[in-house]
Motif scaffolding. Structure first.
Motif, short mmCIF file in Angstrom:
data_model
loop_
_atom_site.label_atom_id
_atom_site.label_comp_id
_atom_site.label_asym_id
_atom_site.label_seq_id
_atom_site.Cartn_x
_atom_site.Cartn_y
_atom_site.Cartn_z
N ALA A 4 0.83 -1.20 0.00
CA ALA A 4 0.00 0.00 0.00
C ALA A 4 0.86 1.24 0.00
CB ALA A 4 -0.91 0.00 1.23
N GLY A 5 0.30 2.36 -0.52
CA GLY A 5 1.03 3.60 -0.54
C GLY A 5 1.27 4.14 0.85
N ARG A 6 0.30 3.93 1.74
CA ARG A 6 0.44 4.41 3.11
C ARG A 6 1.60 3.70 3.81
NH1 ARG A 6 -0.79 8.68 5.58
NH2 ARG A 6 -2.92 8.62 4.77
N VAL A 7 2.46 4.47 4.45
CA VAL A 7 3.56 3.88 5.20
C VAL A 7 2.99 3.17 6.42
CG1 VAL A 7 5.67 4.38 6.44
CG2 VAL A 7 5.12 5.67 4.40
N THR A 8 3.45 1.95 6.67
CA THR A 8 2.92 1.14 7.76
C THR A 8 3.92 1.03 8.90
OG1 THR A 8 3.72 -0.86 6.68
CG2 THR A 8 1.47 -0.18 6.18
N ALA A 9 3.58 0.23 9.89
CA ALA A 9 4.40 0.12 11.09
C ALA A 9 5.84 -0.24 10.77
CB ALA A 9 3.81 -0.93 12.03
N GLU A 84 29.32 12.04 -8.50
CA GLU A 84 29.42 10.62 -8.84
C GLU A 84 28.72 9.76 -7.79
OE1 GLU A 84 32.76 7.08 -9.60
OE2 GLU A 84 33.41 9.08 -8.94
N MET A 85 28.92 10.09 -6.51
CA MET A 85 28.30 9.30 -5.45
C MET A 85 26.79 9.54 -5.38
SD MET A 85 30.59 7.32 -4.21
CE MET A 85 31.15 7.21 -5.94
N ILE A 86 26.32 10.74 -5.70
CA ILE A 86 24.88 10.95 -5.79
C ILE A 86 24.30 10.11 -6.92
CG2 ILE A 86 23.10 12.64 -6.44
CD1 ILE A 86 24.58 14.68 -4.75
N ASP A 87 25.01 10.03 -8.03
CA ASP A 87 24.56 9.16 -9.13
C ASP A 87 24.47 7.71 -8.68
OD1 ASP A 87 24.35 11.28 -10.87
OD2 ASP A 87 26.29 10.92 -11.86
N GLU A 88 25.40 7.28 -7.82
CA GLU A 88 25.36 5.92 -7.30
C GLU A 88 24.15 5.73 -6.38
OE1 GLU A 88 27.21 3.21 -8.05
OE2 GLU A 88 28.10 4.47 -9.61
N TYR A 89 23.86 6.76 -5.58
CA TYR A 89 22.67 6.70 -4.73
C TYR A 89 21.42 6.52 -5.59
CZ TYR A 89 19.27 7.92 -1.13
OH TYR A 89 18.21 7.88 -0.26
N VAL A 90 21.31 7.34 -6.64
CA VAL A 90 20.14 7.26 -7.53
C VAL A 90 20.08 5.88 -8.19
CG1 VAL A 90 19.13 8.20 -9.65
CG2 VAL A 90 20.05 9.75 -7.90
N ARG A 91 21.23 5.36 -8.60
CA ARG A 91 21.25 4.03 -9.23
C ARG A 91 20.69 2.97 -8.29
NH1 ARG A 91 24.42 -0.29 -8.71
NH2 ARG A 91 26.02 0.82 -7.47
N ILE A 92 21.10 3.01 -7.03
CA ILE A 92 20.63 2.01 -6.07
C ILE A 92 19.12 2.13 -5.87
CG2 ILE A 92 20.73 1.29 -3.64
CD1 ILE A 92 23.13 0.37 -5.25
N VAL A 93 18.61 3.35 -5.79
CA VAL A 93 17.16 3.53 -5.65
C VAL A 93 16.43 2.97 -6.88
CG1 VAL A 93 15.29 5.22 -5.51
CG2 VAL A 93 17.34 5.49 -4.08
N ARG A 94 16.95 3.27 -8.05
CA ARG A 94 16.30 2.76 -9.27
C ARG A 94 16.34 1.24 -9.33
NH1 ARG A 94 18.94 7.28 -13.37
NH2 ARG A 94 17.29 8.85 -13.12
N GLU A 95 17.45 0.66 -8.90
CA GLU A 95 17.54 -0.80 -8.88
C GLU A 95 16.58 -1.40 -7.86
OE1 GLU A 95 21.46 -2.17 -8.04
OE2 GLU A 95 22.29 -1.60 -9.98
N GLY A 96 16.57 -0.83 -6.65
CA GLY A 96 15.83 -1.42 -5.55
C GLY A 96 14.34 -1.15 -5.58
N LYS A 97 13.94 -0.05 -6.24
CA LYS A 97 12.52 0.31 -6.35
C LYS A 97 11.80 0.28 -4.98
CE LYS A 97 11.94 -1.15 -11.16
NZ LYS A 97 13.37 -1.27 -11.46
N PRO A 98 12.34 1.00 -3.99
CA PRO A 98 11.68 1.02 -2.68
C PRO A 98 10.41 1.86 -2.72
CG PRO A 98 13.44 2.63 -2.72
CD PRO A 98 13.52 1.89 -4.03
N VAL A 99 9.62 1.80 -1.65
CA VAL A 99 8.45 2.67 -1.53
C VAL A 99 8.90 4.12 -1.38
CG1 VAL A 99 6.41 3.20 -0.13
CG2 VAL A 99 7.09 0.83 -0.48
#
Length: 259
Positions: A4-9, A84-99
């Protein structure tokens, strides 16, 4: 995984902490009930550039990419490593697809916008979360369903210690180790026996103060849709009501200085 979109416990949310160092950032989330997995860090010989994660395993990703390139205290030309490290942060988010994702840096960092996520910038002072040091930290938050976070800020401490910095361990007249740790929200000084004295100060000084991390973790648990909350026009993350644009007079002054 939270569907769900709502953040849970917190107990249902698995967090990945990248660029962790000794991970005071992740420690605050753990103290609010989030299970935290830590990625590699140069402090222990790791390299984010060789790190990958599967999609859909983490509900949230937190981390603070190196900030010297964006700091006002920088005395040399930017090295390019920060971007470069911000680009790595973005890459990890894109890979992981977190909420959701939460990134810490200095106020001078550029906007980090990631396709598929909302974007929110928030500045927070350590004195607003019960600490005695005058230290601003900057955060950017994104949520795939556009939820917003509002920080529960207390009355600023009347004490005004200088901020804890990574370089304090090399300075004459540095504060003693236990006091330095306490100003970062650690009740007792960490052992960190494997590090030199200056490296200990650098590791703790680089960290997000633990009470600040906890305040952000609570804010994420209470994230709301834009239909439920309206936030201050200065970007501080405080809610406003009625016809107000700014939460407090200081917010209005802050915006007038920017214009």
């Amino acid at each position: 995984m939270t569907n769900a979109g709502r953040v849970t416990a917190a107990g249902s949310q698995l967090i990945l902490s990248i660029f962790p160092g000794i991970d005071l950032f992740g420690l605050g989330f753990e103290q609010e009930g989030f299970p935290v997995v830590r990625g590699p860090d140069p402090l222990f010989g790791g390299d984010i550039r060789t790190f990958t994660i599967p999609a859909g395993k983490f509900d949230g990703i937190i981390g603070g990419p190196p900030c010297p390139d964006f700091s006002k205290a920088r005395r040399s030309a930017p090295s390019g490593y920060g971007l470069e490290m911000i680009d790595e942060y973005v890459r990890i988010v894109r890979e992981g697809k977190p909420v959701w994702w939460l990134m810490e840096n200095v106020p001078g960092v550029p906007d980090v916008r990631i396709d598929g996520y909302s974007h929110q910038r928030i500045d927070l002072n350590a004195r607003e979360v019960g600490l005695d040091q005058n230290r601003h930290r900057h955060f950017q938050f994104g949520h795939r369903d556009g939820l917003l976070i509002s920080i529960d800020r207390g009355t600023k401490s009347t004490l005004f210690e200088p901020c804890c910095t990574a370089s304090e361990g090399t300075q004459i007249g540095r504060r003693d180790w236990d006091k330095f740790c306490k100003l970062q929200g650690l009740a007792n000084g960490l052992e960190l026996d494997q590090l030199t004295l200056s490296a200990k100060y650098r590791a703790v000084g680089n960290g997000v103060p633990v009470p600040m991390s906890r305040a952000l973790a609570r804010a994420i648990l209470n994230a709301q849709s834009p239909d439920e909350v309206r936030l201050c026009g200065c970007g501080c993350g405080r809610p406003v009501t009625g016809k107000a644009t700014y939460a407090i007079p200081a917010c209005r002054k802050r915006m007038s200085r920017r214009s």
